[in-house]
Motif scaffolding. Structure first.
Motif, mmCIF file in Angstrom:
data_model
loop_
_atom_site.group_PDB
_atom_site.id
_atom_site.type_symbol
_atom_site.label_atom_id
_atom_site.label_comp_id
_atom_site.label_asym_id
_atom_site.label_seq_id
_atom_site.Cartn_x
_atom_site.Cartn_y
_atom_site.Cartn_z
ATOM 1 N N ALA A 79 -34.172 100.379 114.813
ATOM 2 C CA ALA A 79 -34.461 99.415 115.864
ATOM 3 C C ALA A 79 -34.458 100.028 117.258
ATOM 4 O O ALA A 79 -35.093 99.503 118.169
ATOM 5 N N ASP A 80 -33.756 101.139 117.440
ATOM 6 C CA ASP A 80 -33.588 101.700 118.770
ATOM 7 C C ASP A 80 -33.676 103.216 118.705
ATOM 8 O O ASP A 80 -33.144 103.838 117.781
ATOM 9 N N ILE A 81 -34.333 103.801 119.726
ATOM 10 C CA ILE A 81 -34.487 105.259 119.771
ATOM 11 C C ILE A 81 -33.140 105.957 119.806
ATOM 12 O O ILE A 81 -32.985 107.068 119.279
ATOM 13 N N ARG A 82 -32.142 105.306 120.390
ATOM 14 C CA ARG A 82 -30.816 105.928 120.500
ATOM 15 C C ARG A 82 -30.141 106.144 119.151
ATOM 16 O O ARG A 82 -29.153 106.873 119.049
ATOM 17 N N GLU A 83 -30.667 105.502 118.102
ATOM 18 C CA GLU A 83 -30.122 105.715 116.763
ATOM 19 C C GLU A 83 -30.600 107.019 116.133
ATOM 20 O O GLU A 83 -30.093 107.440 115.094
ATOM 21 N N VAL A 84 -31.569 107.666 116.775
ATOM 22 C CA VAL A 84 -32.212 108.840 116.178
ATOM 23 C C VAL A 84 -31.545 110.124 116.666
ATOM 24 O O VAL A 84 -31.395 110.339 117.879
ATOM 25 N N GLU A 85 -31.158 110.978 115.727
ATOM 26 C CA GLU A 85 -30.639 112.303 116.062
ATOM 27 C C GLU A 85 -31.802 113.240 116.394
ATOM 28 O O GLU A 85 -31.829 113.883 117.437
ATOM 29 N N TYR A 86 -32.769 113.300 115.474
ATOM 30 C CA TYR A 86 -33.969 114.105 115.679
ATOM 31 C C TYR A 86 -35.175 113.369 115.088
ATOM 32 O O TYR A 86 -35.046 112.672 114.086
ATOM 33 N N ALA A 87 -36.327 113.564 115.699
ATOM 34 C CA ALA A 87 -37.593 113.130 115.109
ATOM 35 C C ALA A 87 -38.591 114.267 115.293
ATOM 36 O O ALA A 87 -38.815 114.731 116.410
ATOM 37 N N VAL A 88 -39.156 114.730 114.179
ATOM 38 C CA VAL A 88 -40.031 115.893 114.199
ATOM 39 C C VAL A 88 -41.419 115.483 113.729
ATOM 40 O O VAL A 88 -41.573 114.895 112.658
ATOM 41 N N LEU A 89 -42.425 115.790 114.537
ATOM 42 C CA LEU A 89 -43.810 115.549 114.155
ATOM 43 C C LEU A 89 -44.281 116.715 113.300
ATOM 44 O O LEU A 89 -44.380 117.847 113.771
ATOM 45 N N GLU A 90 -44.532 116.433 112.020
ATOM 46 C CA GLU A 90 -44.915 117.491 111.088
ATOM 47 C C GLU A 90 -46.380 117.862 111.253
ATOM 48 O O GLU A 90 -47.156 117.162 111.896
ATOM 49 N N ARG A 91 -46.763 118.974 110.639
ATOM 50 C CA ARG A 91 -48.145 119.443 110.734
ATOM 51 C C ARG A 91 -49.126 118.428 110.167
ATOM 52 O O ARG A 91 -50.274 118.340 110.599
ATOM 53 N N SER A 92 -48.666 117.645 109.189
ATOM 54 C CA SER A 92 -49.536 116.660 108.547
ATOM 55 C C SER A 92 -49.748 115.415 109.405
ATOM 56 O O SER A 92 -50.571 114.568 109.085
ATOM 57 N N GLY A 93 -48.969 115.293 110.503
ATOM 58 C CA GLY A 93 -49.070 114.119 111.354
ATOM 59 C C GLY A 93 -48.008 113.068 111.072
ATOM 60 O O GLY A 93 -47.899 112.080 111.804
ATOM 61 N N THR A 94 -47.223 113.251 110.010
ATOM 62 C CA THR A 94 -46.139 112.321 109.710
ATOM 63 C C THR A 94 -44.914 112.648 110.569
ATOM 64 O O THR A 94 -44.754 113.768 111.039
ATOM 65 N N LEU A 95 -44.075 111.648 110.762
ATOM 66 C CA LEU A 95 -42.877 111.807 111.581
ATOM 67 C C LEU A 95 -41.641 111.825 110.686
ATOM 68 O O LEU A 95 -41.365 110.859 109.973
ATOM 69 N N SER A 96 -40.924 112.949 110.709
ATOM 70 C CA SER A 96 -39.669 113.060 109.960
ATOM 71 C C SER A 96 -38.528 112.639 110.872
ATOM 72 O O SER A 96 -38.345 113.205 111.957
ATOM 73 N N ILE A 97 -37.767 111.610 110.439
ATOM 74 C CA ILE A 97 -36.744 111.010 111.297
ATOM 75 C C ILE A 97 -35.362 111.225 110.687
ATOM 76 O O ILE A 97 -35.153 110.979 109.496
ATOM 77 N N PHE A 98 -34.413 111.671 111.528
ATOM 78 C CA PHE A 98 -33.040 111.892 111.104
ATOM 79 C C PHE A 98 -32.143 110.987 111.945
ATOM 80 O O PHE A 98 -32.052 111.141 113.161
ATOM 81 N N ARG A 99 -31.496 110.046 111.270
ATOM 82 C CA ARG A 99 -30.690 109.050 111.964
ATOM 83 C C ARG A 99 -29.293 109.602 112.266
ATOM 84 O O ARG A 99 -28.728 110.370 111.477
ATOM 85 N N LYS A 100 -28.745 109.220 113.386
ATOM 86 C CA LYS A 100 -27.399 109.654 113.748
ATOM 87 C C LYS A 100 -26.375 109.133 112.742
ATOM 88 O O LYS A 100 -26.480 108.001 112.282
ATOM 89 N N GLY A 101 -25.408 109.969 112.412
ATOM 90 C CA GLY A 101 -24.315 109.544 111.547
ATOM 91 C C GLY A 101 -24.601 109.651 110.067
ATOM 92 O O GLY A 101 -23.686 109.528 109.246
#
Length: 215
Positions: free
Chosen positions: A128-150
């Motif tokens: 729900a909020d960007i602040r919950e995200v530890e990292y977000a990586v835009l992959e070569r394929s165009g997909t977004l890999s998201i790592f949530r805090k905690g």
């Protein structure tokens, strides 16, 4: 009726030829195909349709440019396997868009990734909020890999050496320098990166895999 039979026969032949040739292009998941693969595939699809529908063109003449495209794809793919700079030029490289709950605006602008784009991706990931995200990586394929805090998997590793080449951009992301990496590798008994196939760093420890002999 005769034209229908000819069209069906040409379709069957083109199908067999393409199936055989694509076997030589290697296997990738659909989400992992590169820009080169997309361009070649689109051109082959168009040429294949022409080869099937235009009975005034012989099959050999119609398939010749398809053979050329497959050959170019194989050659350029082989170059990319051996030349990292060329591979990055053709396929791109992963890019950090969010770090520690903060948007990296420079990378967003560089890759034409809008706020709407990233917020949509976050909603799909039930965030729900960007602040919950530890990292977000835009992959070569165009997909977004998201790592949530905690989360247990909120940590991820970036390669620091790939095929004997130091990844200075990844070093900047983890706030380290090339000199630091070389010093730490020397402590581990590695005095040159030329023979290192893969090296990553996480939890204050390195994972290192050397190149196979003859690579």
């Amino acid at each position: 009726m005769n034209e229908i039979v000819i069209t069906l026969l040409r379709t069957f032949i083109v199908f067999l030829v393409l199936l055989t040739m694509f076997r030589f292009m290697g296997k990738k998941e659909l989400g992992e195909i590169s820009l080169l693969d997309v361009v070649v595939s689109l051109m082959i699809a168009e040429l294949a349709v022409i080869s099937i529908e235009d009975h005034n063109i012989s099959l050999i003449r119609g398939l010749a440019p398809i053979f050329l495209l497959i050959l170019l794809q194989v050659i350029l793919g082989s170059i990319g396997m051996r030349n990292q700079s060329f591979r990055k030029l053709v396929e791109g490289s992963p890019v950090m868009l969010i770090e520690d709950g903060k948007l990296i605006q420079e990378n967003l602008q560089k890759h034409r990734y809008t706020l709407d784009d990233i917020l949509f991706q976050l909603r799909q990931a039930k965030i729900a909020d960007i602040r919950e995200v530890e990292y977000a990586v835009l992959e070569r394929s165009g997909t977004l890999s998201i790592f949530r805090k905690g989360e247990e998997n909120s940590q991820f590793t970036l390669p620091l050496v790939l095929d004997g080449v130091i990844q200075e951009n990844n070093l900047r992301i983890i706030k380290r320098t090339k000199d630091w990496l070389l010093t730490e590798l020397e402590k581990e008994g590695y005095y040159t990166v030329d023979h290192i196939f893969y090296c990553s760093y996480m939890d204050d420890s390195f994972f290192i895999e050397m190149k196979d002999h003859g690579t």
